[in-house]
Design an enzyme around this catalytic site. Sequence first.
Site, PDB file in Angstrom:
ATOM      1  N   SER A  84       0.810  -1.223   0.000  1.00 38.40           N
ATOM      2  CA  SER A  84       0.000   0.000   0.000  1.00 38.40           C
ATOM      3  C   SER A  84       0.839   1.267   0.000  1.00 38.40           C
ATOM      4  O   SER A  84       0.303   2.366   0.072  1.00 38.40           O
ATOM      5  CB  SER A  84      -0.908   0.007   1.225  1.00 38.40           C
ATOM      6  OG  SER A  84      -0.115  -0.123   2.367  1.00 38.40           O
ATOM      7  N   THR A 186      -2.003   3.193   4.651  1.00 39.56           N
ATOM      8  CA  THR A 186      -1.093   4.313   4.426  1.00 39.56           C
ATOM      9  C   THR A 186      -0.208   4.445   5.642  1.00 39.56           C
ATOM     10  O   THR A 186      -0.643   4.124   6.738  1.00 39.56           O
ATOM     11  CB  THR A 186      -1.935   5.626   4.311  1.00 39.56           C
ATOM     12  OG1 THR A 186      -2.589   5.618   3.063  1.00 39.56           O
ATOM     13  CG2 THR A 186      -1.115   6.873   4.454  1.00 39.56           C
ATOM     14  N   THR A 204       1.640   6.976   0.507  1.00 38.46           N
ATOM     15  CA  THR A 204       0.718   5.894   0.144  1.00 38.46           C
ATOM     16  C   THR A 204       0.745   5.620  -1.351  1.00 38.46           C
ATOM     17  O   THR A 204       1.135   6.487  -2.144  1.00 38.46           O
ATOM     18  CB  THR A 204      -0.718   6.294   0.554  1.00 38.46           C
ATOM     19  OG1 THR A 204      -1.575   5.161   0.427  1.00 38.46           O
ATOM     20  CG2 THR A 204      -1.278   7.406  -0.312  1.00 38.46           C
ATOM     21  N   ARG A 214      -6.984   9.134  -9.684  1.00 38.93           N
ATOM     22  CA  ARG A 214      -7.559   9.401  -8.359  1.00 38.93           C
ATOM     23  C   ARG A 214      -6.456   9.755  -7.362  1.00 38.93           C
ATOM     24  O   ARG A 214      -5.409   9.113  -7.291  1.00 38.93           O
ATOM     25  CB  ARG A 214      -8.318   8.166  -7.882  1.00 38.93           C
ATOM     26  CG  ARG A 214      -8.983   8.299  -6.494  1.00 38.93           C
ATOM     27  CD  ARG A 214      -8.098   7.781  -5.377  1.00 38.93           C
ATOM     28  NE  ARG A 214      -8.772   7.766  -4.085  1.00 38.93           N
ATOM     29  CZ  ARG A 214      -8.163   7.519  -2.931  1.00 38.93           C
ATOM     30  NH1 ARG A 214      -6.874   7.263  -2.897  1.00 38.93           N
ATOM     31  NH2 ARG A 214      -8.829   7.524  -1.816  1.00 38.93           N
ATOM     32  N   THR A 237      -5.539   7.683   8.012  1.00 37.46           N
ATOM     33  CA  THR A 237      -5.458   6.539   7.110  1.00 37.46           C
ATOM     34  C   THR A 237      -6.869   5.981   6.913  1.00 37.46           C
ATOM     35  O   THR A 237      -7.724   6.154   7.761  1.00 37.46           O
ATOM     36  CB  THR A 237      -4.503   5.454   7.662  1.00 37.46           C
ATOM     37  OG1 THR A 237      -4.489   4.348   6.761  1.00 37.46           O
ATOM     38  CG2 THR A 237      -4.903   4.965   9.030  1.00 37.46           C
ATOM     39  N   GLY A 238      -7.064   5.355   5.773  1.00 35.42           N
ATOM     40  CA  GLY A 238      -8.392   4.830   5.461  1.00 35.42           C
ATOM     41  C   GLY A 238      -8.925   5.454   4.186  1.00 35.42           C
ATOM     42  O   GLY A 238      -8.146   5.910   3.343  1.00 35.42           O
TER      43      GLY A 238
HETATM   44  N1  ASP Z   1      -5.823   7.242   2.773  1.00 36.28           N
HETATM   45  C1  ASP Z   1      -5.306   6.546   1.622  1.00 36.28           C
HETATM   46  C2  ASP Z   1      -6.016   7.039   0.391  1.00 36.28           C
HETATM   47  O1  ASP Z   1      -7.205   7.279   0.451  1.00 36.28           O
HETATM   48  C3  ASP Z   1      -5.440   5.078   1.687  1.00 36.28           C
HETATM   49  C4  ASP Z   1      -5.281   4.427   3.021  1.00 36.28           C
HETATM   50  O2  ASP Z   1      -4.924   5.006   4.007  1.00 36.28           O
HETATM   51  O3  ASP Z   1      -5.534   3.246   3.134  1.00 36.28           O
HETATM   52  O4  ASP Z   1      -5.398   7.106  -0.657  1.00 36.28           O
END
Ligand code: ASP
Length: 328
Positions: A84, A186, A204, A214, A237-238
């Site tokens: 990731s 991330t 990330t 994106r 994160t997320g």
């Molecule tokens: N926040 C990151 C994104 O949306 C992905 C992640 O943290 O899992 O690109």
Amino acid sequence: MSAFKSTGRRKFLKLSALAATAIPFFRFRTVPGNSKIGSPVLVSTWRNTDANAAAWKVLSSNGHALDAVEQGARVPEANPKDTSVGYGGLPDREGIVTLDACIMDEKSNCGSVAFVQGFKHPVSIARMVMEKTPHVMLVGRGAEQFAASQGFKRENLLTKESERAWKEWLKKSEYKPYHNPGQHDTIGILALDGNGNLSGACTTSGMAYKMHGRVGDSPIIGAGLYVDGEVGAATATGVGEEMIRIAGSHTIVELMRNGRSPQEACEEAIKRLISKRGEEKARELSVAFLALSRSGEVGAYSTNNVFEYTISSPDHQHVVIKSPSYFN
Ligand code: ASP
């Protein structure tokens, strides 16, 4: 690193209920003004003990927080097994690995790159943007040209494993940008050095199998990361779209400015996000925040109970902590 991951190395830490509830954050001594703290603190999202160890080397030899967070972020960026971040990151729908990162110091100097292809260390390119250009953010080809001009090496970031996973995904081409183990994660890393300087970095490869082009929250100053040397720092994160909608990291720092502890601020930001989405939809969303105050206090909160973070301090050598969450 992530409970969103399905890989073995990221197996979710099963801390006892006691540990999860008894140590939601650590409290360190509060210091006034610019006085020396003498106790560095470092936190990073997920199970990032190797990254913390690299960053800690800098902090424990009296280095600056900015160098620490950059060195820490470079560890998962270079790890092909980390799907990731950086090299080995899962690609977008077209099979192309695109990277996002940013970095920020205690004086609110910041740099960011997004939609970068072919360079393993976007966090260091972001730092160059901050230090060598009059700009904050470079994207795509421009960021790549700039990276090449600074001597960064072009390389293929798509590993055989990530390519195989993408080809498998192509069979159904199902894109679910919600809580989807193995598809997003991330590293956000925040540091307070021994001289009281705060810095943060976030890096990330974004949501796996995202639309080409994106960009999520991670390179967006105020969404995936925010640092105010007078107050504190936050990272996320997320599902990045959710953090952008509430300018999450900036929101948390502002809440801290208004007197909330890092823990209270993270909880309030998550609750705001959930109230905007409605509980039913929010239940599917993995979003987590991590915050560090300028006095060294740590807070963390997430929507669902998968988030963990890694803390380092003189008393905690890269300890993984389970974050409290809104949903169980
Ligand atoms: N926040 C990151 C994104 O949306 C992905 C992640 O943290 O899992 O690109």
